[in-house]
Write an enzyme that holds these catalytic residues in place. Structure first.
Site, PDB file in Angstrom:
ATOM      1  N   TYR A 140      38.243  38.501  42.606  1.00  0.00           N
ATOM      2  CA  TYR A 140      38.940  39.600  41.924  1.00  0.00           C
ATOM      3  C   TYR A 140      38.795  40.881  42.735  1.00  0.00           C
ATOM      4  CZ  TYR A 140      39.656  43.410  38.596  1.00  0.00           C
ATOM      5  OH  TYR A 140      40.069  44.579  37.988  1.00  0.00           O
ATOM      6  N   LYS A 144      41.744  43.309  44.614  1.00  0.00           N
ATOM      7  CA  LYS A 144      41.927  44.741  44.375  1.00  0.00           C
ATOM      8  C   LYS A 144      41.636  45.561  45.633  1.00  0.00           C
ATOM      9  CE  LYS A 144      43.068  45.064  39.971  1.00  0.00           C
ATOM     10  NZ  LYS A 144      44.317  45.730  39.524  1.00  0.00           N
TER      11      LYS A 144
END
Length: 249
Positions: A140, A144
């Site tokens: 994750y 990002k």
């Protein structure tokens, strides 16, 4: 009056941002995968459109229906907290397709118009998890952090063309669907090496003590990026986010 298109408006940061821009008198194009107008105030300035950032045709239709856009807010995203060793390939792909490639695709959809008009603002919402090494959110975090890198390069490319580009970095928030979205992808509770780490992470998600980020903090940071020509490239959103950014230098 100016027009903002916001992705991921069904809850959390996107919903609060749409409410703020409506209250400020802007035209708001609120997009979500399953459109729901009932969650937003009734307004002649509001248009709710379907948009799935993983579907190029959906992006094309939404941008076409929106017309001239002054500000794009890329807020749509998905979370997953799982050890890197155990993450399913399909989950890793979904994170990058949604968080990274989805953001890239929406930027590409509006940039020709922005360049032609020599104006416009792109605001990408990422996360303060990109500022330090944390367990269980590696993929994750990578998805990002890739958006951070894209945004930083785009800011350099667009500066001579009159287009502003910003990153908003929220901290830990009890007002998002991160934990709900992440739960189906959770792996490792049956592994004695990872179980304590995962249980600690779950407890931290549920702990609302200490400095946090609220949806209103993120909406305010996005508003600043949209309306302040002097706003920095990176804007922390939330008390904990401000602390993390200061520590990261």
């Amino acid at each position: 009056m100016p027009t903002v298109l916001i992705t991921g408006c069904s809850s959390g940061f996107g919903l609060e941002t749409a409410k703020l821009f409506l209250a400020k008198g802007w035209n708001v194009i609120a997009t979500m995968r399953q459109p729901r107008a009932d969650i937003l105030p009734v307004s002649d300035n509001l248009t709710v459109l379907p948009l799935d950032v993983t579907d190029p045709e959906s992006i094309r239709k939404a941008v076409e229906q929106a017309g001239d856009i002054d500000v794009l807010v890329n807020n749509a995203g998905i979370g997953a907290a799982v050890p890197i060793e155990l993450i399913e390939p399909d989950t890793a792909r979904l994170l990058f397709e949604t968080n990274t490639l989805g953001t890239l695709a929406t930027m590409q959809a509006v940039l020709p118009g922005f360049r032609k008009r020599r104006s416009g603002t792109i605001i990408n919402v990422t996360s303060t998890v990109t500022l330090k090494s944390l367990p269980l959110v590696g993929v994750y975090r990578a998805s990002k952090a890739a958006v951070n890198a894209l945004t930083e390069s785009l800011a350099v490319e667009m500066a001579p063309l009159g287009v502003r580009v910003h990153i908003v970095l929220p901290g830990r928030s009890p007002e998002t669907s991160f934990s709900t979205n992440a739960t189906p992808h959770l792996r490792g509770l049956d592994n004695p090496d990872y179980k304590p780490m995962i249980e600690s992470m779950i407890a931290s998600f549920r702990d609302e003590r200490g400095p946090l980020t609220h949806a209103t903090d993120v909406a305010a940071a996005i508003w600043r990026a949209a309306t302040d020509p002097g706003a920095p490239l990176r804007i922390a959103a939330g008390e904990d986010a401000v602390q993390w950014m200061a520590e990261a230098g």
